[in-house]
Design a protein around this motif. Structure first.
Motif, PDB file in Angstrom:
ATOM      1  N   SER A  20       0.851  -1.196   0.000  1.00 23.86           N
ATOM      2  CA  SER A  20       0.000   0.000   0.000  1.00 23.86           C
ATOM      3  C   SER A  20       0.885   1.243   0.000  1.00 23.86           C
ATOM      4  CB  SER A  20      -0.882   0.000   1.246  1.00 23.86           C
ATOM      5  OG  SER A  20      -0.080   0.185   2.400  1.00 23.86           O
ATOM      6  N   ALA A  21       0.267   2.393  -0.209  1.00 23.11           N
ATOM      7  CA  ALA A  21       1.007   3.662  -0.164  1.00 23.11           C
ATOM      8  C   ALA A  21       1.632   3.853   1.213  1.00 23.11           C
ATOM      9  CB  ALA A  21       0.083   4.818  -0.514  1.00 23.11           C
ATOM     10  N   ARG A  22       0.910   3.474   2.241  1.00 22.32           N
ATOM     11  CA  ARG A  22       1.421   3.592   3.607  1.00 22.32           C
ATOM     12  C   ARG A  22       2.660   2.716   3.798  1.00 22.32           C
ATOM     13  NH1 ARG A  22      -1.675   1.580   8.989  1.00 22.32           N
ATOM     14  NH2 ARG A  22      -0.217   2.433  10.471  1.00 22.32           N
ATOM     15  N   GLU A  23       2.633   1.507   3.267  1.00 24.98           N
ATOM     16  CA  GLU A  23       3.780   0.607   3.393  1.00 24.98           C
ATOM     17  C   GLU A  23       4.977   1.119   2.593  1.00 24.98           C
ATOM     18  OE1 GLU A  23       1.525  -3.625   4.171  1.00 24.98           O
ATOM     19  OE2 GLU A  23       1.576  -2.837   2.128  1.00 24.98           O
ATOM     20  N   VAL A  24       4.731   1.630   1.383  1.00 28.39           N
ATOM     21  CA  VAL A  24       5.817   2.188   0.572  1.00 28.39           C
ATOM     22  C   VAL A  24       6.437   3.380   1.301  1.00 28.39           C
ATOM     23  CG1 VAL A  24       6.412   3.315  -1.614  1.00 28.39           C
ATOM     24  CG2 VAL A  24       4.829   1.383  -1.610  1.00 28.39           C
ATOM     25  N   ALA A  25       5.601   4.240   1.867  1.00 29.14           N
ATOM     26  CA  ALA A  25       6.092   5.408   2.595  1.00 29.14           C
ATOM     27  C   ALA A  25       6.936   4.986   3.795  1.00 29.14           C
ATOM     28  CB  ALA A  25       4.915   6.272   3.042  1.00 29.14           C
ATOM     29  N   GLY A  26       6.489   3.988   4.544  1.00 32.06           N
ATOM     30  CA  GLY A  26       7.248   3.497   5.688  1.00 32.06           C
ATOM     31  C   GLY A  26       8.570   2.882   5.281  1.00 32.06           C
ATOM     32  N   TRP A  27       8.559   2.140   4.177  1.00 34.46           N
ATOM     33  CA  TRP A  27       9.763   1.501   3.671  1.00 34.46           C
ATOM     34  C   TRP A  27      10.798   2.542   3.256  1.00 34.46           C
ATOM     35  CZ3 TRP A  27      10.220  -0.333  -1.964  1.00 34.46           C
ATOM     36  CH2 TRP A  27      11.420  -1.014  -2.177  1.00 34.46           C
ATOM     37  N   LYS A  28      10.336   3.607   2.598  1.00 31.53           N
ATOM     38  CA  LYS A  28      11.236   4.639   2.092  1.00 31.53           C
ATOM     39  C   LYS A  28      11.516   5.740   3.109  1.00 31.53           C
ATOM     40  CE  LYS A  28      11.960   3.055  -1.987  1.00 31.53           C
ATOM     41  NZ  LYS A  28      13.329   2.665  -2.354  1.00 31.53           N
ATOM     42  N   GLY A  29      10.761   5.769   4.202  1.00 32.21           N
ATOM     43  CA  GLY A  29      10.971   6.783   5.222  1.00 32.21           C
ATOM     44  C   GLY A  29      10.474   8.162   4.813  1.00 32.21           C
ATOM     45  N   PRO A  52     -12.114  -0.872  -6.414  1.00 31.64           N
ATOM     46  CA  PRO A  52     -12.571   0.516  -6.415  1.00 31.64           C
ATOM     47  C   PRO A  52     -11.883   1.384  -5.362  1.00 31.64           C
ATOM     48  CG  PRO A  52     -14.318  -0.963  -5.670  1.00 31.64           C
ATOM     49  CD  PRO A  52     -13.186  -1.819  -6.134  1.00 31.64           C
ATOM     50  N   ASN A  53     -11.487   0.815  -4.252  1.00 33.94           N
ATOM     51  CA  ASN A  53     -10.818   1.562  -3.188  1.00 33.94           C
ATOM     52  C   ASN A  53      -9.503   0.918  -2.771  1.00 33.94           C
ATOM     53  OD1 ASN A  53     -12.897   3.518  -2.897  1.00 33.94           O
ATOM     54  ND2 ASN A  53     -14.103   1.993  -1.798  1.00 33.94           N
ATOM     55  N   CYS A  54      -8.843   0.248  -3.701  1.00 31.08           N
ATOM     56  CA  CYS A  54      -7.629  -0.485  -3.366  1.00 31.08           C
ATOM     57  C   CYS A  54      -6.584  -0.304  -4.462  1.00 31.08           C
ATOM     58  CB  CYS A  54      -7.951  -1.964  -3.185  1.00 31.08           C
ATOM     59  SG  CYS A  54      -6.572  -2.916  -2.575  1.00 31.08           S
ATOM     60  N   THR A  55      -5.475   0.328  -4.097  1.00 32.78           N
ATOM     61  CA  THR A  55      -4.368   0.571  -5.014  1.00 32.78           C
ATOM     62  C   THR A  55      -3.106   0.015  -4.375  1.00 32.78           C
ATOM     63  OG1 THR A  55      -5.458   2.583  -5.755  1.00 32.78           O
ATOM     64  CG2 THR A  55      -3.134   2.370  -6.264  1.00 32.78           C
ATOM     65  N   ARG A  56      -2.342  -0.762  -5.132  1.00 33.34           N
ATOM     66  CA  ARG A  56      -1.142  -1.387  -4.581  1.00 33.34           C
ATOM     67  C   ARG A  56      -0.001  -1.363  -5.593  1.00 33.34           C
ATOM     68  NH1 ARG A  56      -3.740  -0.833  -0.666  1.00 33.34           N
ATOM     69  NH2 ARG A  56      -4.455  -2.379   0.824  1.00 33.34           N
ATOM     70  N   TRP A  57       1.210  -1.293  -5.052  1.00 35.80           N
ATOM     71  CA  TRP A  57       2.417  -1.408  -5.860  1.00 35.80           C
ATOM     72  C   TRP A  57       2.925  -2.827  -5.751  1.00 35.80           C
ATOM     73  CZ3 TRP A  57       1.112   3.100  -3.581  1.00 35.80           C
ATOM     74  CH2 TRP A  57       1.299   4.275  -4.296  1.00 35.80           C
ATOM     75  N   THR A  58       3.514  -3.334  -6.808  1.00 27.50           N
ATOM     76  CA  THR A  58       4.176  -4.632  -6.782  1.00 27.50           C
ATOM     77  C   THR A  58       5.612  -4.392  -6.322  1.00 27.50           C
ATOM     78  OG1 THR A  58       2.795  -5.392  -8.594  1.00 27.50           O
ATOM     79  CG2 THR A  58       4.781  -6.657  -8.168  1.00 27.50           C
ATOM     80  N   LEU A  59       6.049  -5.137  -5.332  1.00 30.05           N
ATOM     81  CA  LEU A  59       7.372  -4.944  -4.765  1.00 30.05           C
ATOM     82  C   LEU A  59       8.462  -5.071  -5.832  1.00 30.05           C
ATOM     83  CD1 LEU A  59       9.104  -4.408  -2.297  1.00 30.05           C
ATOM     84  CD2 LEU A  59       8.958  -6.841  -1.746  1.00 30.05           C
ATOM     85  N   GLY A  60       8.291  -5.977  -6.766  1.00 32.40           N
ATOM     86  CA  GLY A  60       9.278  -6.142  -7.840  1.00 32.40           C
ATOM     87  C   GLY A  60       9.413  -4.892  -8.691  1.00 32.40           C
ATOM     88  N   ASP A  61       8.299  -4.200  -8.960  1.00 30.35           N
ATOM     89  CA  ASP A  61       8.346  -2.946  -9.720  1.00 30.35           C
ATOM     90  C   ASP A  61       9.127  -1.881  -8.967  1.00 30.35           C
ATOM     91  OD1 ASP A  61       6.759  -4.181 -11.625  1.00 30.35           O
ATOM     92  OD2 ASP A  61       4.915  -3.137 -11.035  1.00 30.35           O
TER      93      ASP A  61
END
Length: 70
Positions: A20-29, A52-61
């Motif tokens: 999630s965006a929250r997880e990406v933000a935490g990972w990158k600080g 409809p309310n779910c957006t995710r990044w693939t870790l490999g990307d």
């Protein structure tokens, strides 16, 4: 100020893992707003719309984007 979320050790997750965006933000600080700013600026790839309310990044990307930036 909200407590920063730091995801589990991402080195153990497969490239197919979804973040999630929250997880990406935490990972990158960084903040969630910065994650979206990076998407608009082409720093990281756009996420995948899963529902409809779910957006995710693939870790490999995200890992591939890190390698290109390094």
């Amino acid at each position: 100020m909200a407590k920063r979320y730091i995801p589990e050790n991402l080195d153990t997750l497969p490239d197919s893992a979804k973040l999630s965006a929250r997880e990406v933000a935490g990972w990158k600080g960084v903040s969630i707003n910065t994650v979206w700013r990076w998407v608009r600026g082409g720093v990281i790839p756009a996420p995948h719309k899963i529902g409809p309310n779910c957006t995710r990044w693939t870790l490999g990307d995200l890992r591939a984007a890190d390698k290109r930036a390094a």
